[in-house]
Design an enzyme around this catalytic site. Structure first.
Site, PDB file in Angstrom:
ATOM      1  N   SER A  95       5.712  -5.415  -1.298  1.00 47.70           N
ATOM      2  CA  SER A  95       5.627  -4.011  -1.684  1.00 47.70           C
ATOM      3  C   SER A  95       6.099  -3.131  -0.524  1.00 47.70           C
ATOM      4  CB  SER A  95       4.204  -3.681  -2.133  1.00 47.70           C
ATOM      5  OG  SER A  95       4.127  -2.405  -2.703  1.00 47.70           O
ATOM      6  N   ALA A  96       5.224  -2.317   0.054  1.00 50.35           N
ATOM      7  CA  ALA A  96       5.609  -1.464   1.181  1.00 50.35           C
ATOM      8  C   ALA A  96       6.166  -2.290   2.332  1.00 50.35           C
ATOM      9  CB  ALA A  96       4.412  -0.644   1.655  1.00 50.35           C
ATOM     10  N   GLY A 155       0.858  -1.183   0.000  1.00 50.31           N
ATOM     11  CA  GLY A 155       0.000   0.000   0.000  1.00 50.31           C
ATOM     12  C   GLY A 155       0.888   1.223   0.000  1.00 50.31           C
ATOM     13  N   HIS A 193       8.692  -3.226  -7.097  1.00 51.71           N
ATOM     14  CA  HIS A 193       8.005  -2.912  -8.363  1.00 51.71           C
ATOM     15  C   HIS A 193       8.948  -2.275  -9.382  1.00 51.71           C
ATOM     16  CE1 HIS A 193       4.255  -3.560  -6.154  1.00 51.71           C
ATOM     17  NE2 HIS A 193       4.608  -2.635  -5.297  1.00 51.71           N
ATOM     18  N   GLU A 217       8.805  -7.148 -10.646  1.00 51.83           N
ATOM     19  CA  GLU A 217       7.604  -7.902 -10.339  1.00 51.83           C
ATOM     20  C   GLU A 217       7.871  -9.402 -10.454  1.00 51.83           C
ATOM     21  OE1 GLU A 217       6.515  -5.365  -9.077  1.00 51.83           O
ATOM     22  OE2 GLU A 217       4.516  -5.101  -9.938  1.00 51.83           O
TER      23      GLU A 217
END
Length: 240
Positions: free
Chosen positions: A125-126, A93, A162, A197
């Site tokens: 991700s985060a 997020g 990413h 990714e």
């Protein structure tokens, strides 16, 4: 002996695939090899969708391989929940919002201590970005202001999830490489691991490896030629 046991995933969703589908088997294997049947989930980065919604989305995936997920936002004492956690997962997020909440609730240091002592840690991700030295190589907008850009330092380098070196011919602005090169010019002693990714970083028994689908990671450092590394390459120089 290095006790850190980390799975740091670039992304939760590939185009055209279900949530966490590309990395589900990787997460399942990570849980099984560590005898994990209960995971404390940190949903703060996904605040815009609502914590209950986010918890259910993650729990539904973990449930398919028999692992229970409970979210820290429902715990009366978040720090105590971390201290007693069997394993920890931090979702993706907005990294700035995630860091601010982790700092305000006092769980940043608690998670760091648990992960450094060997408690299995999963992030995507985060959740992977905050395992590095700072959030300075996140891709997110600073929608809130945390107390500090410093994060957990579970690994001694920066992570850029990413990562893509795709250049839109219709876009005249900076590329991702341009942004990362700005970072290393200002932070000349720090490596940046730019993970594409469908890849992840796995730290086990002191050994760091790139895992996932057949993709490459790009590593940046000031004064050193940028280089790509495959799943077969030794990347333990990042840990020094």
């Amino acid at each position: 002996m290095d006790k850190r046991n980390l799975l740091l995933i670039s992304n939760s969703t590939n185009a055209g695939e279900k949530y966490l589908d590309w990395c589900k088997s990787m997460i399942e294997e990570f849980c099984k090899e560590n005898n994990v049947n209960d995971v404390l989930f940190v949903p703060y980065a996904g605040f815009a969708q609502g914590y209950d919604v986010y918890e259910k989305k993650v729990a539904d995936v973990y449930k398919t391989f028999g692992v229970n997920v409970r979210s820290i936002h429902k715990e009366a004492n978040p720090v105590s929940a971390v201290i007693n956690a069997q394993a920890i997962a931090v979702g993706g997020g907005n990294t700035f919002y995630l860091v601010k909440q982790m700092q305000c609730l006092g769980v940043m240091q608690a998670i760091r201590e648990k992960a450094m002592s060997g408690t299995p840690y999963m992030g995507w991700s985060a959740g992977s970005n905050v395992a590095g030295l700072s959030l300075k190589t996140t891709n997110d907008m600073p929608i809130v202001e945390p107390e500090s850009f410093e994060v957990m330092g579970l690994v001694p380098f920066q992570i850029n999830p990413h990562y893509t070196d795709f250049v839109d011919p219709k876009h005249g602005g900076e590329t991702r490489d341009d942004r990362i090169n700005e970072f290393i010019a200002a932070n000349q002693n720090t490596y940046v691991a730019a993970i594409r990714e469908a890849t992840a970083l796995r730290l086990k028994n002191g050994n760091l490896s790139l895992v996932g689908r057949d993709n490459k990671m790009k590593v940046f450092h000031y004064g050193i030629a940028t280089k790509e590394y495959t799943l077969q390459d030794d990347i333990n120089f990042l840990m020094k």
